[in-house]
Design a protein around this motif. Structure first.
Motif: not given
Length: 150
Positions: A133-138, A102-105, A143-150
């Motif tokens: 989204x904040x992300x880093x691309x390797x 239910x969370x838009x990533x 691979x896109x690493x999506x950085x999620x704040x909890x």
């Protein structure tokens, strides 16, 4: 006379062989897929591995018509990655939403052009954007690493 027929046959064979320069080339390149790892921004821990997210609650939706886009969830060796492989098989503009629990990533926006040059068919990506989204691309593994704040 035999010599003339032989020369004519050789000439005909050479003409026919030169008609299709692509015949000797077998060159097809499938489009690159898009792979995402969702991690906690502070700990870098995979959010599926730590059970914050459940892979059964992933949806990938085309925003233009709210239809579903096929995806794979790679849990082998506890990788826990979301992979989209159906984009870029044809020329298309795509805007999809990845939602988990239910969370838009993120929104993935792609302008893909299927083209052919020098007898080789491939996909040219004119635009690839990840929004919301904040992300880093390797660059090595794509691979896109999506950085999620909890």
């Amino acid at each position: 006379m035999k010599k003339s027929i032989l020369i004519a046959l050789v000439t005909l064979v050479m003409i026919l062989q030169s008609c299709d320069d692509c015949e000797d080339k077998d060159c097809f390149t499938p489009p690159n897929g898009f792979t995402f790892e969702l991690v906690d921004k502070s700990t870098k821990e995979n959010l599926f591995t730590n059970e914050t997210f459940n892979s059964n609650e992933i949806s990938v939706t085309y925003l233009i018509d709210n239809s579903n886009l096929e995806f794979d969830f790679i849990d082998e060796n506890n990788l826990n990655l979301i992979q989209l492989n159906s984009i870029g098989w044809e020329s298309e503009k795509v805007d999809v939403l990845i939602n988990v629990s239910g969370i838009d990533i993120l929104n993935l926006i792609v302008d893909a052009e299927r083209t052919s040059e020098d007898c080789c068919e491939f996909t040219r990506y004119n635009d690839i954007r990840i929004e919301n989204a904040e992300f880093e691309l390797n660059e090595e593994n794509g691979i896109y690493t999506i950085l999620i704040t909890q």
